[in-house]
Design a protein around this motif. Sequence first.
Motif, short mmCIF file in Angstrom:
data_model
loop_
_atom_site.label_atom_id
_atom_site.label_comp_id
_atom_site.label_asym_id
_atom_site.label_seq_id
_atom_site.Cartn_x
_atom_site.Cartn_y
_atom_site.Cartn_z
N PRO A 2 83.99 -36.69 -66.99
CA PRO A 2 83.72 -35.59 -68.14
C PRO A 2 85.13 -34.77 -68.26
N PHE A 3 85.50 -34.43 -69.19
CA PHE A 3 86.63 -33.66 -69.66
C PHE A 3 86.36 -32.20 -69.96
N ARG A 4 85.14 -31.93 -70.14
CA ARG A 4 84.67 -30.46 -70.37
C ARG A 4 85.52 -29.71 -69.41
N PHE A 7 95.26 -36.48 -61.97
CA PHE A 7 95.32 -35.22 -63.04
C PHE A 7 93.99 -34.49 -62.51
N PRO A 22 84.54 -35.01 -60.44
CA PRO A 22 85.21 -36.13 -61.25
C PRO A 22 86.35 -36.74 -60.79
N TYR A 69 89.61 -38.20 -62.24
CA TYR A 69 90.71 -38.31 -63.43
C TYR A 69 91.54 -39.58 -63.03
N ILE A 114 88.83 -29.36 -69.24
CA ILE A 114 90.13 -29.46 -69.11
C ILE A 114 90.55 -29.52 -71.10
#
Lengths: 395, 110
Positions: free
Chosen positions: B81-83, A314, A249, A251, B85
Amino acid sequence: MLQFFVKYMWWIVPLVLLSACAGPQPVLRGTGDLGVVIERATGQMQVIETSGRKSLAQVSGLGDLSHASVVFSRDSRYAYVFGRDGGLTKVDLLTASIAGRVVQAGNAIGGAISQDGRLVVAQNYEPGGIKAFDADTLELVADVPADFGSEGKRSKVVGLADLPGNRFVYALFDANEIRVTDLSDPRHPKTERYPAGKQPYDALVTPDGRYYIAGLFGEDGLSLLDLWQPELGVRTILPGYGRGEQALPVYKMPHLRGWAVAGGRAYLPAIGRHEVLVVELGSWKEVTRIPVKSQPVFVMARPDGREVWVNFAFPDNGWMQVIDTFTNRTVNTFQPGRAILHLEFTPRGEAVWISARDDNKVAIYDTRSHQKLAELPAASPSGIFFTSRAFRTGF
Amino acid sequence: MSLVCAAMMAAQPAVAQPGAPGSERVRELVHLVRQDCGSCHGLTLQGGLGPALTAASLSGKPRDSLVATVLGGRPGTPMPPFRGIVADDEAEWIVERLLEGFPSDSGASR
């Protein structure tokens, strides 16, 4: 009267201001060691001096400065500040005051200045396109929409850079294209279009203005346009650098502007991989790839090219790493503060200024010893820009 | 690895206090959304590379799918995806706040 004042007596203002600080003797000064630090949460910026490592003044009223960027006039007296809210503000560094301001778009992402210094050009997300302004008056002189397809859609513009001949090159995130707009006759802009890879998100131009490299979000590889032979079109370099592996991912999108070209090689942030890619200019062969701590954001060469300094997205944005370009190895990993958003080398590269947003400070490091030299307080600092950018293509 | 650590750290307060996040965590989440979602959606959430996340622009969108977007991202777009975090209930909390107009940032945790 006012005209007379503006024409002949403008220098009174800096003199009065400076003498107010320095006592009765008026002080004249150059601007070569000046710069600005964006304080993004408060819509302000500091005017700083790299020689004394100090803040000289603060300027407010600059609007929404998330993702602000700055270019400098060719006399390096004025900073043009591009805000997220479409604001374009001309700031006089000597008087630390606003010399002009227009709100030129709904949502903007940065800008550039022409080779001859007469045009300031903004790149916009909404409405997508570029706009050129007279650098003196900020009067609009050209509006070039980034339209594509047949339904009147407009693309977000990314990666705007100036080229020799008052031309500008940029990429269209939504239209998978690179465009070159010739503004040598600004009332009659001429635009050439080059199909490129999927979802270009930012780009760089090499210091000589020859090669334009766009990073791609939607594809494993980068798009390259040789501006000396644009008729050859865009080619893909480092195809499949992700080796088909699942991308990690991202960020924060990496920035390519503020290029790292060192020793005939370009150092580029991979996207979705924790690597810096090294490619040879000209042959475009992959030299190596250097594993780094996280998703790289800025990959910036020290002005002598011997080192490349890297910050990260981040949640690893408290870290920085230094790569030795002679061995292509990481030689230092350290934590200058919380939420490192940007870095800027002094013109000759003896020091680097690093913004630590969540510590509300700018940290200044010696680039030889990698030791901290000083810290300056700043409110939620993001971009740091020094006037030496005035003399560099692509800045 | 660092992601895993961050995920574990981020998950801790939620484990300690199920349901609504505690006040220090609220401060962190507001800061996270304003600053780190803000890098794509704008500090004012008026949009950037990603669309605006203001109450007006999200109104009428199903909250579950917004929560799913925050946790799972949108493949093929830059929305990550922020899963890991943010915890599941924290993602719900964020979406609730977005739908009613997001609070302003009072800075990073100390």
